[in-house]
Design an enzyme around this catalytic site. Structure first.
Site, PDB file in Angstrom:
ATOM      1  CG  ASP A  51      35.158  34.209  44.123  1.00  0.00           C
ATOM      2  OD1 ASP A  51      36.237  34.524  43.589  1.00  0.00           O
ATOM      3  OD2 ASP A  51      34.745  33.030  44.190  1.00  0.00           O
ATOM      4  CE  LYS A 120      36.371  34.688  37.080  1.00  0.00           C
ATOM      5  NZ  LYS A 120      36.652  33.735  38.167  1.00  0.00           N
ATOM      6  CD  GLU A 122      36.808  29.548  41.268  1.00  0.00           C
ATOM      7  OE1 GLU A 122      37.039  28.524  41.949  1.00  0.00           O
ATOM      8  OE2 GLU A 122      37.108  30.689  41.639  1.00  0.00           O
ATOM      9  CD  GLU A 189      43.672  31.981  39.930  1.00  0.00           C
ATOM     10  OE1 GLU A 189      42.461  32.118  39.675  1.00  0.00           O
ATOM     11  OE2 GLU A 189      44.188  32.310  41.018  1.00  0.00           O
TER      12      GLU A 189
HETATM   13  O1  KIV Z   1      38.036  36.393  41.956  1.00  0.00           O
HETATM   14  C1  KIV Z   1      38.956  36.781  41.207  1.00  0.00           C
HETATM   15  O2  KIV Z   1      39.553  37.854  41.394  1.00  0.00           O
HETATM   16  C2  KIV Z   1      39.335  35.924  40.101  1.00  0.00           C
HETATM   17  C3  KIV Z   1      40.564  36.291  39.334  1.00  0.00           C
HETATM   18  C4  KIV Z   1      41.762  35.909  40.101  1.00  0.00           C
HETATM   19  C5  KIV Z   1      40.578  35.724  37.974  1.00  0.00           C
HETATM   20  O3  KIV Z   1      38.684  34.963  39.826  1.00  0.00           O
END
Ligand code: KIV
Length: 271
Positions: A51, A120, A122, A189
């Protein structure tokens, strides 16, 4: 060359095997067909349709405004280009927090409409119910701990996370929880390198670091940052492999000069 670099398709199982074999996992972002093709051709293991498209493609300050439709569009473009890499798609802010039924519905839309291979999310304990529900549909989930940019308004800054004992202890507990829940990997991160090592040693699933030191099982960078297309973002963890900003602006300047001076097109470039 790595034993896995020739494998036809990278799967979540490949990543697990790589961790077991002590082989580092490579991951980069991509958001469009043309660059995803080059990244895949370069032998990357995992392409993240991040994102971060909100920042580097749409010019926004944060990732918060990204919608499910935006992510599906970018993932569709990437999927058409990729032969080998595992494609992981970020679930955008507001599509999985607080309601596991909505999380499942969002993840199913991503998988059906984009052709991506995994999603993915968070966060840790706060979103584990959503992760569990998504996993019930057989959708592989990658976790993301440490600096989680969708929570920028809670953190207030993009500085290193989990420097204090309490936050570090929560991060370790969250990482174990995500592994137990069934995540196949976790992005770490911007956390201290010693903490990332501790987490990577404690887990049997791979960790993929960004600003988390060299002991993670793999590394990820935002493609536009490592290619030097974006130049206003220079965190310490970022290594630039190209300076495309000056090469592209230089090429555009040359083109303008050639057109304005009547040098382009020449006879050979005409019909
Ligand atoms: O959105 C993204 O690019 C990410 C990376 C920084 C891991 O989540």
């Amino acid at each position: 060359m790595s034993v896995h670099a020739n494998a036809r398709k990278v799967t979540t199982h490949t990543l697990q095997e790589m961790k077991r074999a002590g082989e580092k996992i490579t991951m980069l972002t991509a958001y469009d067909f043309s660059l995803a093709k080059l990244v895949d051709r370069g032998g990357i293991d995992v392409i993240l349709v991040g994102d971060s498209a909100s920042n580097v493609m749409a010019g926004r300050d944060t990732t918060v405004p990204m919608s499910l439709e935006h992510m599906i569009y970018h993932a569709q473009c990437v999927e058409r280009a990729v032969d080998r890499a595992l494609i992981v798609v970020d679930m955008p802010f507001g599509t999985y927090q607080g309601n596991s039924a909505i999380a499942l519905e969002s993840a199913i839309r991503i998988m059906k409409e984009s052709g991506g291979h995994a999603v993915k999310l968070e966060g840790g304990a706060e979103i584990v119910e959503s992760i569990q529900r998504i996993l019930t549909a057989g959708i592989p989930v990658m976790g993301h701990l440490g600096l989680t940019p969708q929570s920028i308004y809670k953190f207030g800054t993009y500085t290193v996370r989990a420097k204090e004992d309490e936050e570090a202890a929560k991060l370790i507990a969250d990482a174990k929880l995500l592994e137990e829940a069934g995540c196949f990997a976790i992005v770490l991160e911007k956390i201290p390198a010693h903490l990332a090592k501790q987490v990577s040693d404690a887990l049997s699933i791979p960790t993929i670091g960004i600003g988390a030191g060299q002991d993670c099982d793999g590394q990820v960078l935002v493609l536009h940052d490592m290619l030097g297309i974006t130049t206003d973002f220079s965190p310490r963890f970022l290594r630039r492999y190209l300076d495309l900003e000056s090469q592209i602006t230089g090429a555009v300047e040359q083109y303008c000069e050639d057109v304005r001076g009547g040098d382009f097109p020449n006879e050979e470039e005409s019909y």
